[in-house]
Design a protein around this motif. Structure first.
Motif, PDB file in Angstrom:
ATOM      1  N   ASP A 134      15.263  -0.557 -14.133  1.00  0.00           N
ATOM      2  CA  ASP A 134      14.021  -0.893 -14.838  1.00  0.00           C
ATOM      3  C   ASP A 134      13.015   0.238 -14.645  1.00  0.00           C
ATOM      4  O   ASP A 134      12.831   0.742 -13.534  1.00  0.00           O
ATOM      5  CB  ASP A 134      13.449  -2.209 -14.297  1.00  0.00           C
ATOM      6  N   GLU A 135      12.369   0.645 -15.715  1.00  0.00           N
ATOM      7  CA  GLU A 135      11.458   1.786 -15.636  1.00  0.00           C
ATOM      8  C   GLU A 135      10.235   1.498 -14.774  1.00  0.00           C
ATOM      9  O   GLU A 135       9.555   2.437 -14.336  1.00  0.00           O
ATOM     10  CB  GLU A 135      11.022   2.208 -17.037  1.00  0.00           C
ATOM     11  N   ARG A 136       9.952   0.243 -14.494  1.00  0.00           N
ATOM     12  CA  ARG A 136       8.816  -0.129 -13.634  1.00  0.00           C
ATOM     13  C   ARG A 136       9.311  -0.786 -12.351  1.00  0.00           C
ATOM     14  O   ARG A 136       8.678  -1.681 -11.804  1.00  0.00           O
ATOM     15  CB  ARG A 136       7.865  -1.057 -14.392  1.00  0.00           C
ATOM     16  N   PHE A 137      10.424  -0.285 -11.847  1.00  0.00           N
ATOM     17  CA  PHE A 137      11.042  -0.835 -10.647  1.00  0.00           C
ATOM     18  C   PHE A 137      10.054  -0.840  -9.476  1.00  0.00           C
ATOM     19  O   PHE A 137       9.899  -1.847  -8.767  1.00  0.00           O
ATOM     20  CB  PHE A 137      12.283  -0.003 -10.296  1.00  0.00           C
ATOM     21  N   ALA A 138       9.383   0.281  -9.246  1.00  0.00           N
ATOM     22  CA  ALA A 138       8.451   0.382  -8.117  1.00  0.00           C
ATOM     23  C   ALA A 138       7.269  -0.562  -8.291  1.00  0.00           C
ATOM     24  O   ALA A 138       6.799  -1.182  -7.323  1.00  0.00           O
ATOM     25  CB  ALA A 138       7.960   1.818  -7.972  1.00  0.00           C
ATOM     26  N   VAL A 139       6.789  -0.692  -9.521  1.00  0.00           N
ATOM     27  CA  VAL A 139       5.666  -1.603  -9.791  1.00  0.00           C
ATOM     28  C   VAL A 139       6.083  -3.046  -9.499  1.00  0.00           C
ATOM     29  O   VAL A 139       5.303  -3.831  -8.936  1.00  0.00           O
ATOM     30  CB  VAL A 139       5.193  -1.454 -11.247  1.00  0.00           C
ATOM     31  N   PHE A 140       7.310  -3.386  -9.866  1.00  0.00           N
ATOM     32  CA  PHE A 140       7.814  -4.736  -9.611  1.00  0.00           C
ATOM     33  C   PHE A 140       7.769  -5.047  -8.114  1.00  0.00           C
ATOM     34  O   PHE A 140       7.303  -6.114  -7.701  1.00  0.00           O
ATOM     35  CB  PHE A 140       9.243  -4.849 -10.140  1.00  0.00           C
ATOM     36  N   TYR A 141       8.231  -4.114  -7.303  1.00  0.00           N
ATOM     37  CA  TYR A 141       8.217  -4.335  -5.856  1.00  0.00           C
ATOM     38  C   TYR A 141       6.801  -4.340  -5.299  1.00  0.00           C
ATOM     39  O   TYR A 141       6.509  -5.042  -4.321  1.00  0.00           O
ATOM     40  CB  TYR A 141       9.086  -3.287  -5.159  1.00  0.00           C
ATOM     41  N   GLN A 142       5.920  -3.563  -5.888  1.00  0.00           N
ATOM     42  CA  GLN A 142       4.515  -3.631  -5.465  1.00  0.00           C
ATOM     43  C   GLN A 142       3.970  -5.045  -5.651  1.00  0.00           C
ATOM     44  O   GLN A 142       3.352  -5.620  -4.748  1.00  0.00           O
ATOM     45  CB  GLN A 142       3.676  -2.646  -6.285  1.00  0.00           C
ATOM     46  N   TYR A 143       4.207  -5.582  -6.840  1.00  0.00           N
ATOM     47  CA  TYR A 143       3.718  -6.928  -7.126  1.00  0.00           C
ATOM     48  C   TYR A 143       4.348  -7.961  -6.185  1.00  0.00           C
ATOM     49  O   TYR A 143       3.668  -8.879  -5.709  1.00  0.00           O
ATOM     50  CB  TYR A 143       4.035  -7.304  -8.574  1.00  0.00           C
ATOM     51  N   LEU A 144       5.659  -7.845  -5.936  1.00  0.00           N
ATOM     52  CA  LEU A 144       6.324  -8.798  -5.051  1.00  0.00           C
ATOM     53  C   LEU A 144       5.730  -8.754  -3.649  1.00  0.00           C
ATOM     54  O   LEU A 144       5.487  -9.794  -3.025  1.00  0.00           O
ATOM     55  CB  LEU A 144       7.823  -8.506  -4.987  1.00  0.00           C
ATOM     56  N   ILE A 165       0.838  -1.209   0.000  1.00  0.00           N
ATOM     57  CA  ILE A 165       0.000   0.000   0.000  1.00  0.00           C
ATOM     58  C   ILE A 165       0.869   1.254   0.000  1.00  0.00           C
ATOM     59  O   ILE A 165       0.581   2.236  -0.703  1.00  0.00           O
ATOM     60  CB  ILE A 165      -0.946  -0.018   1.218  1.00  0.00           C
ATOM     61  N   PHE A 166       1.951   1.231   0.772  1.00  0.00           N
ATOM     62  CA  PHE A 166       2.859   2.379   0.832  1.00  0.00           C
ATOM     63  C   PHE A 166       3.471   2.655  -0.539  1.00  0.00           C
ATOM     64  O   PHE A 166       3.515   3.805  -1.000  1.00  0.00           O
ATOM     65  CB  PHE A 166       3.948   2.118   1.867  1.00  0.00           C
ATOM     66  N   LEU A 167       3.944   1.603  -1.198  1.00  0.00           N
ATOM     67  CA  LEU A 167       4.546   1.786  -2.521  1.00  0.00           C
ATOM     68  C   LEU A 167       3.505   2.215  -3.541  1.00  0.00           C
ATOM     69  O   LEU A 167       3.802   2.990  -4.466  1.00  0.00           O
ATOM     70  CB  LEU A 167       5.218   0.491  -2.975  1.00  0.00           C
ATOM     71  N   LEU A 168       2.289   1.718  -3.391  1.00  0.00           N
ATOM     72  CA  LEU A 168       1.211   2.128  -4.289  1.00  0.00           C
ATOM     73  C   LEU A 168       0.941   3.621  -4.140  1.00  0.00           C
ATOM     74  O   LEU A 168       0.709   4.327  -5.136  1.00  0.00           O
ATOM     75  CB  LEU A 168      -0.046   1.314  -3.978  1.00  0.00           C
ATOM     76  N   ALA A 169       0.990   4.104  -2.906  1.00  0.00           N
ATOM     77  CA  ALA A 169       0.767   5.526  -2.655  1.00  0.00           C
ATOM     78  C   ALA A 169       1.909   6.379  -3.193  1.00  0.00           C
ATOM     79  O   ALA A 169       1.690   7.495  -3.677  1.00  0.00           O
ATOM     80  CB  ALA A 169       0.581   5.769  -1.159  1.00  0.00           C
ATOM     81  N   LEU A 170       3.135   5.854  -3.104  1.00  0.00           N
ATOM     82  CA  LEU A 170       4.288   6.605  -3.605  1.00  0.00           C
ATOM     83  C   LEU A 170       4.243   6.776  -5.119  1.00  0.00           C
ATOM     84  O   LEU A 170       4.732   7.776  -5.659  1.00  0.00           O
ATOM     85  CB  LEU A 170       5.587   5.907  -3.217  1.00  0.00           C
ATOM     86  N   GLY A 171       3.686   5.792  -5.803  1.00  0.00           N
ATOM     87  CA  GLY A 171       3.594   5.879  -7.251  1.00  0.00           C
ATOM     88  C   GLY A 171       4.752   5.219  -7.961  1.00  0.00           C
ATOM     89  O   GLY A 171       5.708   4.740  -7.348  1.00  0.00           O
ATOM     90  N   ARG A 172       4.668   5.220  -9.286  1.00  0.00           N
ATOM     91  CA  ARG A 172       5.629   4.492 -10.112  1.00  0.00           C
ATOM     92  C   ARG A 172       6.984   5.174 -10.176  1.00  0.00           C
ATOM     93  O   ARG A 172       7.967   4.555 -10.570  1.00  0.00           O
ATOM     94  CB  ARG A 172       5.076   4.319 -11.517  1.00  0.00           C
ATOM     95  N   ARG A 173       7.060   6.449  -9.838  1.00  0.00           N
ATOM     96  CA  ARG A 173       8.317   7.190  -9.948  1.00  0.00           C
ATOM     97  C   ARG A 173       9.059   7.293  -8.627  1.00  0.00           C
ATOM     98  O   ARG A 173       9.985   8.096  -8.491  1.00  0.00           O
ATOM     99  CB  ARG A 173       8.035   8.599 -10.484  1.00  0.00           C
TER     100      ARG A 173
END
Length: 641
Positions: A110-120, A17-25
């Motif tokens: 990776d341009e979707r680094f944050a998204v990757f960690y969200q999924y993990l 949830i925290f990473l989702l709030a931070l966003g992809r950047r």
């Protein structure tokens, strides 16, 4: 401490949830640090729960609260702590922490680094929540969430057609198994009136599971097999194993997490958790044992000839999961769980070490590698520890758990399955050391395909990649002692503390067979020796052997043509039925609809011309109609004639 076990899955959810709030950047350092830190705290909590349950077995219990009322039935949610899931919490959080740490450098840039960690993080949360679910309904909800996360991560690089296709394949194939699991859960609920494990086990033990249309024993067998269909899908057992090798299209840390601690482990955990149900049905146990034995051998034979380093390890996972199912099927509950634990460590190690190699040389083809041991000594030695554990060489972790399974299979009167498992053990030792020798020894092969500059610059990753490898290498070396005679079979004693919950079927042990232990080690050493003779100090030319055994080689390399068979039998049949339905719709139904429309159009057109607007015409028509009615009344409705 046990009462706070709910915090274990909560922390990865908080990270998500925290990473989702931070966003992809969001900054990569913040993303990875938060994820690793919170998952590590989950590991510490898991360790505390594990110790607490071991010290106070009577404290293992469920904490539930009311959720829904359906008619006269009440549905609860919450969490449950047992010796089995306390062990699973420890293994999942430990491996997940190391994978998240490794990913920090592997996915850097990776341009979707944050998204990757969200999924993990969502993946880890789903698996942990599945593990501590107190009933089958809640377990199924998180079972599906695990499948969703797997789909997202396998297809993470969605711009690659292979990754998108692999994600769809994994999702569709596992849905087949999930349909079976859902049917089994519904059947158990209708027969017992509850989704709760203990209620179901009590009714199974009391032979009081019943439905009007099926007898008690047949009902138990049917429910167990339907549940096992779900495990076949998630744990990639034959014939639903075909999705797992294709899932290698995802990033390597995803492969490590899927294969070691999350998705594929869920199927084995499910059978272990519901073992009293399976134990009440000899037919169901036999089914589990044979599916496991066939899977172990089939996957090992396929792995012998694969060129992709990750696919070899993927087929190894399928084979080892087969060993776990074989153990559960022959009644060796503790040995199946033991192999699940040791496998998590050495399989995560092998995948992460393979990821370190791929990160360095940017290829997955074994025949485009070679000589990397000189450039990557830490990766080489840690991979060697994982390979020895997988091959079952004493005293590494895999030796203790694999030998227990072989011993139990033989002692329970399954000689054919024992031979399957022993042949699979030989193949396992051969193919994993084939990978080792092709990757780390000799010279780059061939130089034309692996550019010299790339090889000369290949080197170890940073500390965040090296630390997980070293930690897992230590675990792959020593974890087997946890349930060895040297430790008084500690894991068995730990798991059997709540054996009464399992209706008296969990505490079965098998005496050691020293001669069999020696045989299994010799078989493994023979496999390693053959690999060395072909790929390290060549005295046997692999190409010549492949040509001499051309048919067998092709069958193995083409994966027994199972993808082609499924393509023809399932996909082809589906396309044929779709084409047939399309033809019926286009040339039968559509023609009938158009014909009916034209008939009514013509009738309307004809009637249009009867509307003249002249009252005398309408009078003549009405008079004729009245005359017809009178005639019918006279001749057909009881008139004078």
């Amino acid at each position: 401490m046990i009462a706070y076990a709910w915090l274990v899955p909560l922390l990865p959810l908080v990270a998500y949830i925290f990473l989702l709030a931070l966003g992809r950047r969001a900054p990569e350092g913040v993303v990875s640090s938060v994820s690793v830190a919170l998952t590590f705290v989950s590991f510490l909590l898991s360790a505390a729960v594990f110790v607490a349950v071991g010290s106070h077995p009577e404290a293992a219990t469920s904490y539930v609260f009311h959720w829904l009322t359906l008619g006269s039935r009440s549905l609860d949610v919450g969490f449950s702590v047992t010796h089995l899931n306390a062990l699973m919490l420890l293994v999942v959080t430990l491996v997940s922490t190391l994978v998240l740490l490794f990913s920090r450098e592997y996915m850097r840039g990776d341009e979707r680094f944050a998204v990757f960690y969200q999924y993990l993080n969502l993946f880890v949360f789903s698996m942990l929540a599945l593990v501590i679910s107190p009933n089958l309904l809640q377990l199924y909800i998180f079972w599906e969430m695990v499948g969703l996360c797997s789909y997202l991560l396998v297809g993470f690089w969605y711009f690659k057609p292979e990754a998108a296709a692999a994600a769809k394949k994994s999702f569709v194939v596992t849905r087949i198994g999930d349909a079976g699991l859902l049917a089994g859960i519904i059947l158990l609920f209708l027969a017992s009136g509850s989704f709760d494990d203990s209620t179901i086990f009590a009714k199974v033990a009391g032979h009081s599971l019943s439905l009007g249309w099926i007898s008690g024993q047949a009902l138990t067998t049917l429910a167990a097999i339907l549940v096992f269909v779900g495990a076949i899908g998630k744990s990639a057992q034959f014939p639903l194993h075909v999705w797992l090798p294709d899932a290698m299209e995802g990033p390597t840390p995803v492969s490590a997490l899927i294969h070691a601690a999350t998705m594929v482990a869920a199927g084995v955990y499910l059978v272990a958790r519901l073992f009293p149900l399976f134990a009440a049905s000899p037919a169901a146990l036999t089914t589990v044992a044979w599916i496991g034995g066939v899977t172990a051998l089939l996957a090992a034979l396929i792995a012998l000839t694969q060129r992709d380093i990750k696919r070899v390890i993927a087929y190894s996972t399928i084979s080892q999961l087969g060993y776990m199912m074989l153990a559960l099927g022959v009644g060796a509950y503790a040995y199946g769980v033991f192999h699940l634990m040791t496998h998590a460590f050495f399989k995560a190690l092998l995948f992460l070490a393979a990821g370190s190699v791929i990160h360095a040389v940017h290829t997955q083809d074994l025949f485009e590698m070679g000589g990397l041991g000189r450039r990557m000594p830490i990766t080489m030695w840690t991979f060697l520890a994982g390979a020895l554990a997988l091959a079952g060489v004493v005293p590494f972790a895999g030796f203790w758990s694999k030998d227990d399974i072989l011993n139990a299979t033989l002692q329970t009167g399954h000689p054919v399955l024992f031979v399957f498992a022993l042949v699979a053990a030989f193949c396992t030792a051969f193919y994993i050391f084939r990978v080792f020798f092709l990757t780390f020894t000799g010279e780059p092969r061939p130089a034309a395909q692996l550019q010299h500059t790339e090889w000369s610059e290949a080197g170890e990753g940073g500390p965040v990649m090296q630390v997980p490898l070293v930690v897992l290498a230590v675990l792959a070396t020593v974890a087997g002692f946890f349930n060895s005679p040297l430790n008084g079979y500690g894991l068995e004693r730990y798991l059997f503390a709540d054996a009464p919950t399992g209706a008296g079927v969990l505490g079965r042990t098998f005496p050691e067979n020293v001669g069999l232990m020696a045989v299994s080690v010799v078989v493994s050493l023979l496999g390693i020796g053959l690999a060395a003779a072909m790929y390290w100090r060549p005295v046997i030319r692999p190409a010549s052997l492949a040509n001499g055994l051309r048919l067998l080689y092709v069958v193995s390399y083409r994966k027994f043509f199972l993808d082609e068979i499924y393509g023809a039998a399932v996909v082809g049949t589906g396309r044929f039925l779709a084409a047939l339905v399309n033809a019926v719709d286009r040339y039968v139904i559509a023609v009938i609809v158009r014909a009916v429309g034209r008939i009514f159009y013509a009738a309307g057109l004809f009637l249009k011309y009867t509307q003249t607007g002249q009252i005398q015409t309408y009078g003549v028509v009405a008079g004729c109609g009245l005359l017809i009615v009178v005639v019918i009344a006279i001749f057909r409705a009881g008139g004078v004639l």
